[in-house]
Design an enzyme around this catalytic site. Structure first.
Site, PDB file in Angstrom:
ATOM      1  N   HIS A 269      -1.612   3.826   1.054  1.00 34.87           N
ATOM      2  CA  HIS A 269      -1.108   3.336   2.334  1.00 34.87           C
ATOM      3  C   HIS A 269      -0.798   1.846   2.276  1.00 34.87           C
ATOM      4  O   HIS A 269      -1.693   1.019   2.136  1.00 34.87           O
ATOM      5  CB  HIS A 269      -2.143   3.586   3.436  1.00 34.87           C
TER       6      HIS A 269
ATOM      7  N   ASP B   2       1.758  -0.849   4.561  1.00 35.75           N
ATOM      8  CA  ASP B   2       2.586  -0.928   5.764  1.00 35.75           C
ATOM      9  C   ASP B   2       3.732  -1.922   5.656  1.00 35.75           C
ATOM     10  O   ASP B   2       4.226  -2.413   6.677  1.00 35.75           O
ATOM     11  CB  ASP B   2       1.711  -1.301   6.966  1.00 35.75           C
TER      12      ASP B   2
ATOM     13  N   HIS C 238      -7.305   8.721  10.982  1.00 41.75           N
ATOM     14  CA  HIS C 238      -6.993   8.501  12.402  1.00 41.75           C
ATOM     15  C   HIS C 238      -7.342   9.673  13.324  1.00 41.75           C
ATOM     16  O   HIS C 238      -7.323   9.500  14.539  1.00 41.75           O
ATOM     17  CB  HIS C 238      -5.516   8.132  12.622  1.00 41.75           C
TER      18      HIS C 238
ATOM     19  N   ASP D   2      -4.173  -0.275   2.919  1.00 42.51           N
ATOM     20  CA  ASP D   2      -3.662  -0.647   4.247  1.00 42.51           C
ATOM     21  C   ASP D   2      -3.133  -2.082   4.260  1.00 42.51           C
ATOM     22  O   ASP D   2      -3.121  -2.737   5.307  1.00 42.51           O
ATOM     23  CB  ASP D   2      -4.719  -0.453   5.330  1.00 42.51           C
TER      24      ASP D   2
ATOM     25  N   HIS E 135      -6.124   6.367   4.349  1.00 38.41           N
ATOM     26  CA  HIS E 135      -6.757   5.045   4.455  1.00 38.41           C
ATOM     27  C   HIS E 135      -7.952   5.143   5.412  1.00 38.41           C
ATOM     28  O   HIS E 135      -7.875   4.764   6.568  1.00 38.41           O
ATOM     29  CB  HIS E 135      -5.760   3.968   4.886  1.00 38.41           C
TER      30      HIS E 135
ATOM     31  N   HIS F  86      -1.907   9.052  15.109  1.00 44.74           N
ATOM     32  CA  HIS F  86      -2.293   7.665  14.911  1.00 44.74           C
ATOM     33  C   HIS F  86      -3.422   7.423  15.915  1.00 44.74           C
ATOM     34  O   HIS F  86      -4.388   8.199  15.955  1.00 44.74           O
ATOM     35  CB  HIS F  86      -1.102   6.710  15.072  1.00 44.74           C
TER      36      HIS F  86
ATOM     37  N   GLU G 294       2.974   8.018   9.421  1.00 39.57           N
ATOM     38  CA  GLU G 294       1.674   7.748  10.049  1.00 39.57           C
ATOM     39  C   GLU G 294       1.752   8.091  11.534  1.00 39.57           C
ATOM     40  O   GLU G 294       2.029   7.253  12.370  1.00 39.57           O
ATOM     41  CB  GLU G 294       1.277   6.285   9.863  1.00 39.57           C
TER      42      GLU G 294
END
Length: 397
Positions: free
Chosen positions: A19, A21, A192, A321, A213, A151, A124
């Site tokens: 992961h 971003d 999540h 992350d 993550h 999420h 995500e």
């Protein structure tokens, strides 16, 4: 000495992170938002990811998160999701000497053998499919190889860890989403989601799952982490928890400090409901007398040790992350630092086989198994045309 040993090991197996971003960080870039050409990865960026640091970190494979927030319904989830996929694909295409598009485990290995970073896409948040299995299939065809079921916002068909539960897990339509992901070969990502969704997904899925993550709740007790009851089920499922580097998810001291600051802010907001200056000063005074604790590489290693102990060394990976966080773990500030974490694990007695599994072999095994399951299921089950109206009778407004 340990670092040199780790660097030799990284020449034998790809390090695959679950992961990153960067696509959203690029979208939100203040000076040149969404401008792939302006955001030059060949020079140091203001973020946590650029080509030089990826090389120093010896990254061999990356799931680029094509994240979209769960609170942008009015903007059109699917439209924004398409834009994020477009950004990620343009970044990959801009640097063909560094990144190579990847859709299978074999593609990642080929890229690694060519000295490139096998680049996969991970969605995500299931809000992006707007309750449509047709949209899910379209996103798979565009390259998405995992989808995090939620999420931070509970959906019409699945409860999020960071929101109030409404379904006690997955609805019937949520179960159909998991089955269709299995048919496609798209990894079911349980970061999540609520523990009830984790459990339901494990009951339904025919393929191994991932947590792209997340860390261990027994070590840091926050809702985003994975309970031991779920970790204990991973050996039978074959899945992988990719431990993240979010300070508040890996350090109980940091998590407790954050919770106390939130409580303080709520308290002063009630005390001074119309005085923003008073609220700010009260919070600033509290922070000055309560400095934020520091999360360290040792904290992250504690999570890896715990998951290895409960689930087994075959069920752990890495999901940093990076560029999705504002604070970092001391010693894990950017994508160049993965070898330092591995060196800490060498010190703790992890074997070469365990380290190579953690680095990437475990998640590549999961991806390969998902591909095998998909090939079998596609022969016996056509694309699902079921709708949320049919399965759940009503859509929650």
């Amino acid at each position: 000495m340990r670092l040199a040993y780790v660097r030799r090991l990284l020449r034998l197996s790809p390090l695959v992170d679950g992961h990153n971003d960067l696509p959203w960080a690029l979208r939100e870039e203040k000076e040149t938002p969404r401008d792939v050409e302006a955001y030059n990865l060949r020079r140091a960026t203001r973020g946590m990811t650029d080509i030089a640091r990826l090389r120093r970190g010896q990254v061999g494979g990356q799931f680029w998160s094509v994240y979209i927030p769960g609170d942008i319904r009015d903007s059109g989830y699917a439209r924004v999701q398409l834009e994020q996929i477009d950004i990620a694909k343009r970044v990959i295409a801009k640097y063909p000497d560094v990144f190579q598009p990847a859709f299978t485990a074999g593609d990642v290995r080929k890229a690694y053998a060519a000295g490139k970073i096998g680049s996969l896409l991970g969605m995500e948040g299931g809000h992006a499919i707007e309750n449509s299995l047709g949209a899910l299939r379209a996103f798979y065809d565009l390259g998405a190889r995992y989808m995090t079921l939620t999420h931070n916002v509970t959906l019409d068909w699945a409860d999020a860890a960071g929101d109030l539960p409404r379904h006690n897990g997955l609805t019937k339509f949520g179960e159909e989403v998991v089955r269709e992901m299995n048919r496609l070969g798209m990894l079911v990502d349980l970061s999540h989601v609520s523990p009830a969704v984790m459990s339901d997904a494990l009951n339904i899925t025919e393929a191994p799952v991932i947590f792209s993550h997340s860390s261990a709740r027994a070590v840091t007790n926050v809702p985003r982490n994975v309970p031991d009851s779920i970790l204990a089920r991973l050996p039978k499922n074959g899945g992988v928890v990719m431990v993240t580097f979010v300070p508040g998810f890996v350090s109980q001291k940091v998590a407790d400090h954050s919770a106390a600051l939130t409580a303080l802010r709520d308290s002063v907001a009630k005390r001074y409901p119309n005085d923003n200056d008073a609220q700010f000063k009260a919070a600033a005074a509290w922070r000055q007398s309560h400095p934020t604790p520091i999360a360290t590489i040792a904290d992250v290693a504690d999570h890896l040790d715990h998951i290895k102990r409960v689930a087994g060394a075959s069920h752990v990976g890495i999901g940093g992350d990076f560029d999705g966080i504002t604070e970092t773990v001391q010693g894990l500030e950017d994508v160049s630092k993965y070898p330092d974490l591995l060196a800490e694990l060498v010190k703790r007695g992890w074997t070469d086989t365990e380290l190579r599994g953690l680095m990437g072999e475990n998640v590549l095994r999961v991806l390969t198994r998902a591909e095998v399951v998909s090939a079998r299921v596609r022969q016996i089950r056509p694309a699902s045309t079921r709708t949320i109206d049919q399965l759940d009778r009503k859509i929650t407004p």
